[in-house]
Design an enzyme around this catalytic site. Sequence first.
Site, PDB file in Angstrom:
ATOM      1  NE  ARG A  70      -3.822   0.211   0.899  1.00 11.76           N
ATOM      2  CZ  ARG A  70      -4.786  -0.079   0.005  1.00 11.76           C
ATOM      3  NH1 ARG A  70      -4.973   0.697  -1.041  1.00 11.76           N
ATOM      4  NH2 ARG A  70      -5.534  -1.155   0.176  1.00 11.76           N
ATOM      5  CD  GLN A  88     -10.187  -2.240  -6.365  1.00 11.20           C
ATOM      6  OE1 GLN A  88     -11.236  -2.063  -6.987  1.00 11.20           O
ATOM      7  NE2 GLN A  88      -9.920  -1.624  -5.250  1.00 11.20           N
ATOM      8  NE  ARG A  93      -3.367  -4.319  -6.648  1.00  8.36           N
ATOM      9  CZ  ARG A  93      -4.175  -3.629  -5.881  1.00  8.36           C
ATOM     10  NH1 ARG A  93      -3.786  -2.468  -5.385  1.00  8.36           N
ATOM     11  NH2 ARG A  93      -5.397  -4.060  -5.607  1.00  8.36           N
ATOM     12  CG  HIS A 171      -3.031   3.064  -7.585  1.00 10.83           C
ATOM     13  ND1 HIS A 171      -2.990   3.944  -6.526  1.00 10.83           N
ATOM     14  CD2 HIS A 171      -4.234   2.448  -7.522  1.00 10.83           C
ATOM     15  CE1 HIS A 171      -4.123   3.851  -5.859  1.00 10.83           C
ATOM     16  NE2 HIS A 171      -4.899   2.952  -6.442  1.00 10.83           N
ATOM     17  CG  ASP A 216     -12.587   5.941  -6.529  1.00  9.46           C
ATOM     18  OD1 ASP A 216     -11.814   6.044  -7.499  1.00  9.46           O
ATOM     19  OD2 ASP A 216     -12.893   4.842  -6.013  1.00  9.46           O
ATOM     20  CD  GLU A 275      -4.906   5.791  -9.118  1.00  4.61           C
ATOM     21  OE1 GLU A 275      -5.144   4.819  -9.856  1.00  4.61           O
ATOM     22  OE2 GLU A 275      -5.502   5.970  -8.046  1.00  4.61           O
TER      23      GLU A 275
END
Length: 318
Positions: A70, A88, A93, A171, A216, A275
């Site tokens: 994170r 998701q 990643r 991101h 968002d 992003e």
Amino acid sequence: MSSTSSGEMVYVEHTAGVHGLPKIILREVRGCSAEVYLYGAQVTSWKNEHGEELLFLSSKAIFKPPKAIRGGIPICFPQFGIQGSLEQHGFARNRFWIVDPDPPPFPTITSNKAFVDLILQCSEEDVKIWPHRFEFRLRITLGPGGDLMLTSRIRNTSTDGKLLAFTFAYHTYFAVTDVSEVRVEGLETLDYLDNLKNRERFTEQGDAITFEAEVDKIYLSTPTKIAIIDHERKRTFVLRKDGLPDAVVWNPWDKKAKAIPDLGDADYKHMLCVEAACVEKPIVLKPGEEWKGRQELSAVPSSYCSGQLDPQKALQSE
Ligand code: BG6
């Protein structure tokens, strides 16, 4: 170790990070640095020449596969968000990448020494959950002035004529002093899809993007330059991008932050995700075709703008 016994600068150091996970440190002469984990090919640190951290990393980040780290710059591929058949943000990643043993040359010759080439090749396990063949090459470069550049080259390696369609995002979690004192420039008046309203389409109103609640949004057809202005720290981040038409802006704010196990309750105040992305219209590659998507970050003192926090002036004064 930042220099050899003979005093020579070590631009690229292979070492171990949290829980012994392989990590690469990039350094430049002026003292700036970046750290990259092979797990996720994730940049987790980017520091300027004063040793100040420019990326946010959660105080509760878990460095344990299969959980994604994170903070820093997770790579969302081959799926951004939940739209699609995968988990998701896709699987790039939470895969171990390797150092690319044989990167094809870049068309532009640069004198940068602090860079690393990584590659993600689809495993048979990946093909079972996502039936496509690809090769994902990522070059991460720290420029002599401290700029951080990420260039992705994704190739459809299918031998059975299958198209490769994917969505993508860098991101990036920017470290900010207080998100409610931050302004983003470059996205005003644009259309966006609101992830908090089932991706309904709206048009941004007003002349500045500031933050006072959860956000968002996927901004569409965005310019190649976006500025993130941290008023309190008097710092402007400049994000330049290529091949990535969209820009996602995310902050979970207090309530949602509490529901994210690997994010500290107050961490949301010190982060803002902006992003460089391609979400609305997936990239589609024919067999043998390659796509390139680039993000370049720089951080400049806002005081360069003689009191006015104008990113255009910050750019001119570089
Ligand atoms: C953002 C998305 O990019 O990432 C949000 O727009 C999502 O919807 C956020 O909540 C964090 O995702 P994750 O999977 O890293 O918790």
